[in-house]
Design a protein around this motif. Structure first.
Motif, PDB file in Angstrom:
ATOM      1  N   ARG A  73       0.823  -1.209   0.000  1.00 51.16           N
ATOM      2  CA  ARG A  73       0.000   0.000   0.000  1.00 51.16           C
ATOM      3  C   ARG A  73       0.865   1.270   0.000  1.00 51.16           C
ATOM      4  O   ARG A  73       0.555   2.244  -0.689  1.00 51.16           O
ATOM      5  CB  ARG A  73      -0.937   0.003   1.213  1.00 51.16           C
ATOM      6  N   ALA A 110       2.358   1.712  -3.595  1.00 45.30           N
ATOM      7  CA  ALA A 110       1.460   1.549  -4.739  1.00 45.30           C
ATOM      8  C   ALA A 110       1.531   2.734  -5.694  1.00 45.30           C
ATOM      9  O   ALA A 110       1.517   2.572  -6.919  1.00 45.30           O
ATOM     10  CB  ALA A 110       0.027   1.335  -4.254  1.00 45.30           C
ATOM     11  N   GLU A 111       1.623   3.943  -5.169  1.00 44.19           N
ATOM     12  CA  GLU A 111       1.642   5.133  -6.022  1.00 44.19           C
ATOM     13  C   GLU A 111       2.950   5.285  -6.784  1.00 44.19           C
ATOM     14  O   GLU A 111       3.014   5.991  -7.788  1.00 44.19           O
ATOM     15  CB  GLU A 111       1.382   6.390  -5.185  1.00 44.19           C
ATOM     16  N   CYS A 152      -6.104  -5.584  -5.985  1.00 48.53           N
ATOM     17  CA  CYS A 152      -6.106  -4.126  -5.838  1.00 48.53           C
ATOM     18  C   CYS A 152      -7.353  -3.654  -5.092  1.00 48.53           C
ATOM     19  O   CYS A 152      -7.294  -2.708  -4.300  1.00 48.53           O
ATOM     20  CB  CYS A 152      -6.014  -3.466  -7.212  1.00 48.53           C
ATOM     21  N   ILE A 192      -6.116  -0.024  -3.687  1.00 40.06           N
ATOM     22  CA  ILE A 192      -5.099   0.702  -4.432  1.00 40.06           C
ATOM     23  C   ILE A 192      -5.499   0.725  -5.897  1.00 40.06           C
ATOM     24  O   ILE A 192      -6.328  -0.072  -6.346  1.00 40.06           O
ATOM     25  CB  ILE A 192      -3.694   0.075  -4.264  1.00 40.06           C
TER      26      ILE A 192
END
Length: 661
Positions: A513, A516-517, A595, A600
């Motif tokens: 998490r 994730a970006e 996801c 996410i």
């Protein structure tokens, strides 16, 4: 609480031969008296070809393409008799495994670990990483996406720093580590002399820093699992790696276990403040204890004495080497870029830097990848995306072969100057006033940050890792072993009642998490986010662990669901394995559900229109070129047309099943 051993079979490379692997394991288990096998672990090159079109994404010359038998398990014609997990290697249907970046089922009872992962199997905690090491691709994003260019076929399976960065955030003990290629320098913890005799070229590769995976070694040193399994080199090799400078002694390895596993930890070494033992000192202490000839005095005194001897020995060898180079009329150029030894009379490159580094252990190996550096490695082929390098030349003087700019080959070099001094080119060419008007590329590079100290978390307590690499089926060495493994990880939250099943790991879900970006897909021009350091990531991970506990663990959702679904067409005999067609990208329901579980973004989702646009971006001639597995030239057959980057980098906003249509 006492936990019974888990019956594990570790396998080397798979190479699409599941029928034989399962049959041989069954016979061996019966001979051992096992009534069941709990888990099979395969070390890569699994070759999960669902149909002949997947072969277009397999990095194998066309004459060696074989369908294998995995497709029978994919279609449901057969079912794996034992729960099987595997990591990815360098001979894979890369398009298929890309769909399951976070991990997932490739068939009933067969689970792919993903690019990097930590999962649980009953009391065992297993960490895995896929791919092989190539330094020039290490710090790049996962820019390869269907349809693959020829060069993409040879980079898509290279290990990426972001995936390794996630593994390096794990702060609690794991039991098993898994990679395809060997961790760097692992050969020197086993019978390396026998290995070098048996495998031609290994000694030279080892000496030049080309043997093994630098990232895998960093993960091993951080996680310190009880066991680490690998494959790739098609030979059986065992080793035992001590941690924290512990002493070990020889013991009986036990029935049907590698002889080099017959060691155990005796005592940790407590070092005086500001004293750092060398690898030679560690080897000396280990060897002296095992041979019963330990030096007199305290542990610290023995290390200090041996360290002093080592320093003198290195200085002596260094001077001998330099004297030899001068007698042979070789001199060292004063440059920080592309450092090599040059012959002064002809200018030809005589001894490469990696050879120098092997002879002189105190000199930094420029051919070895610095995991803390932002520059691409000089190892292997040049990077498709070149990073700017410093522009500098040595100060002029006599007796040194000339300068090299931006890694040039030195063909036009002239005798230059003092090898101990180096001045920026702009200082010699322009005034301070004019220098401020030059492009940014002419500015001196910023000072390199000191590498962050590597501190082992308190919860990782293991002091000895047992390593095992195995062969492939129908080759020279043993390709699988039956092992009864006892866990060393924390057992407070695990199930002790078989039959066991695969489960998510809370810490890993939190790490996923957090990062994730940072995941970027399909865009070669993009940059991977900078490593902020463990101090910055830790509070975020701890916060995400609370989220995982509240939203997943307490809801009883830690079991990995049996949600295998076919994403691509099944194999038909009419397909041509020698001339496959580049497939379209298929969305995978498992990735969408994962996801959704973590809430996410599913960056792997492309709708049908986006996938079609990407597929049509390759002209027919380029598509035919991409189908061949024989072209190993990086940069050949560059794709023209639109690549759909606007879709690739962002993915689809949304979660869950809505993202997998």
């Amino acid at each position: 609480m006492s936990v019974p051993g888990i019956r594990v079979v570790t396998v080397g490379c798979g190479h699409g031969q599941l029928h034989q692997i399962y049959e041989d394991i069954g016979h061996a288990a019966a001979e051992r008296g096992w009534d069941n096998v709990d888990l099979v672990i395969i070390g890569g090159d699994f070759q999960a070809l669902r149909n002949t079109d997947d072969a277009a994404c397999l990095s194998v010359p066309s004459k060696y393409r074989k369908m294998g038998d995995y497709h029978e398990y994919y279609s449901g014609q057969r079912q794996a008799p034992y729960l099987t997990i595997f990591c990815g290697g360098n001979h894979e249907a890369s398009n298929h495994l890309f769909e399951l970046y976070h991990g997932g089922w490739v068939a009933h009872n067969i689970y792919y670990m993903g690019a990097a992962n930590v999962i649980r199997f009953g009391p065992l905690r297993i960490a895995g990483m896929s791919g092989i090491w190539k330094g020039y691709d290490y710090r790049k994003p996962h820019y390869e996406r269907i349809p693959y260019r020829p060069e993409d076929l040879h980079s898509v399976f290279h290990v990426r720093e972001l995936d390794v960065r996630k593994l390096l955030q794990v702060r609690t003990q794991v039991d098993i580590g898994l990679s395809h290629d060997w961790p760097r320098q692992i050969e020197y913890y086993g019978d390396h002399k026998k290995l070098f005799r048996k495998k031609r070229g290994f000694e030279e590769d080892s000496q030049h820093g080309r043997l093994g995976n630098a990232a895998a070694r960093e993960v091993l040193d951080r996680l310190r699992p009880a066991y680490w399994f690998a494959a790739h080199l098609h030979t059986e090799f065992a080793a035992a790696i001590p941690h924290d400078n512990v002493l070990t002694k020889k013991v009986n390895a036990g029935r049907d276990l590698p002889a080099h596993w017959g060691v155990e930890v005796v005592e940790p070494i407590t070092l005086p403040e500001n004293v750092k033992p060398s690898p030679i000192a560690e080897t000396f202490n280990k060897a002296s204890l095992e041979n019963g000839n330990a030096a007199q005095g305290s542990t610290a005194e023995r290390i200090a004495a041996w360290g002093e001897f080592e320093e003198k020995d290195i200085r002596t060898r260094e001077q001998q080497f330099l004297d030899t180079m001068h007698r042979m009329n070789y001199v060292r150029p004063a440059t920080t870029v592309d450092v090599t030894w040059k012959k002064a009379s002809s200018g030809e490159c005589a001894v490469e830097q990696d050879s120098l580094d092997y002879a002189n252990k105190r000199v930094k190996n420029d051919d070895e990848i610095d995991l803390d550096s932002d520059n691409d490695s000089a190892q292997g082929s040049p990077s498709p995306v070149n990073q700017p390098e410093s522009l500098s030349v040595p100060a002029k003087d006599e007796g040194v072969s000339g300068h090299t700019i931006n890694g040039g080959d030195g063909a036009d070099d002239e005798p230059s100057g003092n090898e101990d001094r180096e001045m920026p080119l702009v200082d010699q060419a322009v005034s301070e006033n004019l220098r401020t008007k030059l492009p940014a590329a002419f500015a001196p590079p910023p000072p390199k940050e000191s590498p962050r100290p590597k501190v082992t978390p308190a919860a990782i307590k293991n002091k000895l890792t047992k390593f095992l690499a195995l062969d492939k089926p129908n080759n020279h060495d043993r390709y699988f072993r039956l092992l009864d493994l006892a866990p060393i990880s924390d057992q407070t939250a695990t199930s002790h009642c078989p039959p066991y099943r695969l489960q998510y790991d809370k810490e890993w879900l939190a790490i996923t998490r957090v990062f994730a970006e940072d995941l970027v897909l399909g865009d070669q021009s993009s940059k991977v986010s900078a490593d902020l350091g463990e101090e910055a990531y830790l509070p975020r991970i701890q916060e995400e662990e609370k989220w995982v506990e509240e939203n997943i663990e307490k809801k009883g959702m830690m079991n990995i669901p049996f949600n295998f679904t076919r994403s691509a067409p099944r194999f038909t005999p009419q397909g041509d394995i020698q001339h496959p067609t580049m497939p379209m990208e298929y969305p995978n329901l498992q990735t969408g559900e994962f996801c959704e579980l973590l809430q996410i973004e599913n960056k792997f989702y492309l709708n049908e229109e986006q996938r079609f646009v990407n597929y049509q971006s390759v002209p027919p001639a380029q598509m035919a070129s991409a189908e061949g597995g024989d072209d190993h030239r990086r940069g050949s057959g560059r794709r023209g047309g639109h690549r759909g980057r606007g879709h690739r980098g962002r993915g689809h906003r949304g979660y869950g099943r809505r993202t997998t249509h």
